[in-house]
Motif scaffolding. Sequence first.
Motif, PDB file in Angstrom:
ATOM      1  N   ARG A 190       0.865  -1.175   0.000  1.00 42.13           N
ATOM      2  CA  ARG A 190       0.000   0.000   0.000  1.00 42.13           C
ATOM      3  C   ARG A 190       0.902   1.226   0.000  1.00 42.13           C
ATOM      4  NH1 ARG A 190      -2.296  -1.170   6.067  1.00 42.13           N
ATOM      5  NH2 ARG A 190      -0.472  -0.519   7.262  1.00 42.13           N
ATOM      6  N   LEU A 191       0.322   2.400  -0.120  1.00 39.64           N
ATOM      7  CA  LEU A 191       1.113   3.623  -0.137  1.00 39.64           C
ATOM      8  C   LEU A 191       1.972   3.715   1.125  1.00 39.64           C
ATOM      9  CD1 LEU A 191       1.607   6.277  -1.701  1.00 39.64           C
ATOM     10  CD2 LEU A 191      -0.171   7.326  -0.272  1.00 39.64           C
TER      11      LEU A 191
ATOM     12  N   ASP B 144      -6.750  -0.696  -4.125  1.00 39.43           N
ATOM     13  CA  ASP B 144      -6.742   0.557  -4.883  1.00 39.43           C
ATOM     14  C   ASP B 144      -5.365   1.208  -4.907  1.00 39.43           C
ATOM     15  OD1 ASP B 144      -9.547   0.373  -5.345  1.00 39.43           O
ATOM     16  OD2 ASP B 144      -9.907   1.151  -3.331  1.00 39.43           O
ATOM     17  N   MET B 145      -4.324   0.471  -4.527  1.00 37.55           N
ATOM     18  CA  MET B 145      -2.978   1.039  -4.518  1.00 37.55           C
ATOM     19  C   MET B 145      -2.561   1.481  -5.921  1.00 37.55           C
ATOM     20  SD  MET B 145       0.604  -0.831  -3.494  1.00 37.55           S
ATOM     21  CE  MET B 145       2.141   0.109  -3.387  1.00 37.55           C
ATOM     22  N   SER B 146      -2.005   2.683  -6.003  1.00 35.46           N
ATOM     23  CA  SER B 146      -1.515   3.180  -7.291  1.00 35.46           C
ATOM     24  C   SER B 146      -0.140   2.606  -7.596  1.00 35.46           C
ATOM     25  CB  SER B 146      -1.421   4.711  -7.262  1.00 35.46           C
ATOM     26  OG  SER B 146      -2.695   5.293  -7.106  1.00 35.46           O
ATOM     27  N   ARG B 147       0.110   2.266  -8.839  1.00 34.18           N
ATOM     28  CA  ARG B 147       1.401   1.784  -9.333  1.00 34.18           C
ATOM     29  C   ARG B 147       1.950   0.597  -8.529  1.00 34.18           C
ATOM     30  NH1 ARG B 147      -0.800   5.396 -11.583  1.00 34.18           N
ATOM     31  NH2 ARG B 147       0.152   7.123 -12.756  1.00 34.18           N
TER      32      ARG B 147
END
Length: 226
Positions: free
Chosen positions: A150-151, A182-185
């Motif tokens: 996660r972020l 929903d983690m980006s990249r």
Amino acid sequence: MSKRYFVTGTDTEIGKTTIAAALLHAARVGGLSTAAVKPVAAGCERTSDGLRNEDALALQAECSPALAYELINPITLEAAIAPHIAAKEEGAALTLEILAGACLQVFDRERDLTLVEGAGGWRVPLNDDELLSELAVELKLPVVLVVGMRLGCINHALLTCEAIAADGLQLAGWVANHVDPDMSRPDENLATLQQLIKAPLLGRVPRLDNADAASVAAYLDVTPLV
């Protein structure tokens, strides 16, 4: 030869138990004997058999031959809070000596693979003077790190790796566990972690609707551990 590891995570609620149970499942399906210890569990429910912790029960289900619950989870705390605070409030003795002794009782079973699961992250207090990470040091256990994807995970993972190394222990492997759908990249983050963590990646576990031990084990490679 018996293999023993300490399972820790980059934070709490990032799937340590899910991964530990899946690694035990993979070993068990491969014909190996297995054992687990969750020496202290905060967040236990009262049952007719006494206090029981959901995570410890999940680990117990993957122990073969079977182990008594009291061996797997010797210190049970009812409140789902930091263990040292729960222990104070509930009048429970929580010391390195007690936990090490409990682990050694399970080690005496000489199973092919034994996992000791920590609580929360690496630096979790047991009391005013001792940390749970000192248990891994006392028992000289190599470490398996579960990285909650996660972020912020890169920072958390690298700091944990540094702390493990500073304590003189080997990082035997790590698992990328996707806790945030929903983690980006995610791919880019994973690539960075693979570049910077100098230990085998044991698997990348996606977010699963049914994250039982058998389902998660399909995404893990237990071979480097056994």
